[in-house]
Design an enzyme around this catalytic site. Structure first.
Site, mmCIF file in Angstrom:
data_model
loop_
_atom_site.group_PDB
_atom_site.id
_atom_site.type_symbol
_atom_site.label_atom_id
_atom_site.label_comp_id
_atom_site.label_asym_id
_atom_site.label_seq_id
_atom_site.Cartn_x
_atom_site.Cartn_y
_atom_site.Cartn_z
ATOM 1 N N TYR A 197 21.891 69.801 -3.526
ATOM 2 C CA TYR A 197 21.833 68.334 -3.498
ATOM 3 C C TYR A 197 23.067 67.843 -2.745
ATOM 4 O O TYR A 197 24.160 68.387 -2.946
ATOM 5 C CB TYR A 197 21.892 67.761 -4.915
ATOM 6 N N PRO A 223 12.254 61.772 -8.399
ATOM 7 C CA PRO A 223 12.219 63.236 -8.296
ATOM 8 C C PRO A 223 13.586 63.910 -8.400
ATOM 9 O O PRO A 223 13.658 65.132 -8.386
ATOM 10 C CB PRO A 223 11.606 63.468 -6.911
ATOM 11 N N LYS A 227 11.822 66.464 -12.786
ATOM 12 C CA LYS A 227 11.339 66.474 -14.167
ATOM 13 C C LYS A 227 9.849 66.149 -14.321
ATOM 14 O O LYS A 227 9.285 66.371 -15.397
ATOM 15 C CB LYS A 227 12.129 65.445 -15.008
ATOM 16 N N TYR A 251 19.233 69.735 -17.196
ATOM 17 C CA TYR A 251 18.554 70.163 -15.974
ATOM 18 C C TYR A 251 17.591 71.318 -16.258
ATOM 19 O O TYR A 251 16.447 71.315 -15.796
ATOM 20 C CB TYR A 251 19.582 70.573 -14.909
HETATM 21 C C1 PHB Z 1 11.383 70.253 -4.543
HETATM 22 O O1 PHB Z 1 11.541 71.464 -4.362
HETATM 23 O O2 PHB Z 1 10.424 69.632 -4.063
HETATM 24 C C2 PHB Z 1 12.383 69.529 -5.367
HETATM 25 C C3 PHB Z 1 13.450 70.223 -5.917
HETATM 26 C C4 PHB Z 1 14.380 69.567 -6.692
HETATM 27 C C5 PHB Z 1 14.240 68.225 -6.917
HETATM 28 C C6 PHB Z 1 13.171 67.513 -6.389
HETATM 29 C C7 PHB Z 1 12.241 68.174 -5.606
HETATM 30 O O3 PHB Z 1 15.155 67.585 -7.682
#
Ligand code: PHB
Ligand code: APR
Length: 396
Positions: free
Chosen positions: A208, A300, A304, A391
């Site tokens: 992230y 997203p 979750k 998480y």
């Molecule tokens: C995804 O792999 O699409 C994905 C992964 C983590 C997130 C949101 C989407 O927090």
């Protein structure tokens, strides 16, 4: 037609509920508005909480996930240019998560449904729920109408003991609860995510990024399928985002050490999703029980949505199975039980969204407070444990 449980919606929530009820010998019929191919074409998030992994395994749905999924145990956050904060969830809370796409889970659920010869009605138009506060509810729909079949819009009727509303945010089930008995809580965020799939090797980690140009995310589906997102204005369309622009923007939001590792390539899917938090209370009305996106939406950011749908379905299946055996208690408590967990994930997704995005109009004060929270997270094992605990998913 008559059955014990009518399930509205054949997304992950509806088909998992059907799978669990089938194993308990409870009769059910699933009614879905779209075609099977349409449901399978939707690309959604792909990180499974460990409780979701164990649930899928327990019900015999884990084989392909265990073969093709990618187990990982770090949450990585890039911020202030070059730093990457890596939170080890095994060190902090003793648990891992699994990268495995929702589309694959949907395929696995449909395959399991085929193997047991399950009844799923696809392309059902005008689904309507009736007599929900009596002990003989029913569902009607028209088949073969606008969806192009030959029967020409014949009306079907299914009598049942219970209705499970698993028909997503835009479904009919939640709307069947009278407005005066329903309370809705909503937060709409002033940005969206544009996401792409590309047939390129992903980064080995889930990353992230909080950057002054906005949020970015590097995720994965398989060794040759990557999923990437960047925060974008709500007014943008995919036409505003040719591949070159997307890659430039994503790489610009990552630390150089990570950007250098990204393998770019043509996108094979591209879509924009708005970010929203939404909860409808209660999650039941008479003989109707809502599960998954029909009752709640999360942004997203914490991945979750699917995990919450699985938790709802677990609670609801226990309640329905007990009720069919003569014990109505767990089903009567379903809404309260599910909402406790829902608000946990809704709060966490809202918090993580606030931590990682740039909000239009964010003041210097807001900015410093966000930086301080990231700094605290980087310094405090307790803060990391609190994040990791949520998480990877709280216990059921
Ligand atoms: C995804 O792999 O699409 C994905 C992964 C983590 C997130 C949101 C989407 O927090
Ligand atoms: N009648 C019948 N089916 C309907 C109706 C209707 N009126 N309205 C919607 N549906 C169907 C949709 O076509 C869809 O296939 O209900 C299904 C709901 O599936 P999802 O939207 O996928 O919701 P859910 O099963 O709760 O899955 C949970 O996890 O990652 C998140 O948001 C993501 O979809 C995801 C969710």
């Amino acid at each position: 037609m008559r059955t014990q449980v009518a399930i509205i919606g054949a997304g992950p929530a509806g088909t998992l509920l059907a799978h669990i009820l089938a194993q308990a010998g409870i009769e059910h019929v699933v009614i879905e508005r779209q075609s099977r191919d349409h449901v399978l074409s939707r690309i959604r998030a792909g990180v499974l909480e460990w409780g979701t992994v164990e649930t899928l395994r327990r019900y015999g749905l884990g084989e392909r996930m265990d073969r093709d999924g990618h187990v990982h145990n770090t949450i990585n956050i890039a911020w202030r240019g070059e730093e990457v904060l890596s939170i080890d969830t095994v060190d902090r809370v003793g648990k891992r998560m699994m990268a495995y796409g929702q589309t694959n889970i949907q395929e696995d659920l449909y395959r399991a449904a085929d193997e047991r010869g399950a009844a799923i009605v696809f392309e059902a138009d005008d689904v309507a729920l009736h007599d929900l506060t009596t002990d003989h509810p029913s569902v009607t729909w028209s088949s073969g109408g606008s969806s192009g079949g030959s029967a020409g819009g014949r009306t079907e009727r299914l009598d049942c003991d219970y209705v499970a509303g698993c028909d997503g945010f835009h479904g009919v089930a939640r709307q069947s609860i009278p407005a005066g008995l329903r309370r809705e809580f909503e937060k709409v965020y002033p940005f969206g995510w544009i996401g792409i799939l590309s047939e390129t090797p992903p980064l080995p980690i889930l990353l992230y990024a909080n950057h002054e140009r906005g949020f970015g995310l590097c995720s994965m589906r398989s060794p040759m399928l990557s999923r990437y997102y960047v925060q974008c204005p709500l007014t943008d369309t995919v036409d505003d985002w040719p591949d070159d622009r997307f890659w430039t923007e994503l790489l610009g939001r990552l630390p150089r050490s990570q950007a250098e590792q990204i393998v770019t390539g043509p996108s094979i899917e591209k879509s924009i999703a708005p970010l929203r938090s939404f909860v409808a209370e209660p999650m039941s009305h008479g003989r109707l029980f809502l599960a998954g996106d029909a009752a709640h939406i999360v942004p997203p950011t914490g991945a979750k949505g699917l995990n919450l749908a699985v938790a709802d379905v677990l609670y609801l299946s226990h309640g329905l199975i007990a009720a069919c055996k003569g014990d109505p208690g767990p089903l009567e408590r379903y809404s309260d039980t599910a909402l406790r967990r829902v608000w946990g994930s809704v709060r966490f997704s809202w918090w993580l969204t606030g931590l990682l995005h740039r909000f239009p109009g964010q003041t210097d004060f807001d900015q410093r407070a966000q930086e301080q929270e990231l700094y605290h997270l980087s310094q405090s094992a307790l803060a990391q444990a609190a994040m990791a605990e949520q998480y990877v998913g709280l216990p059921y």
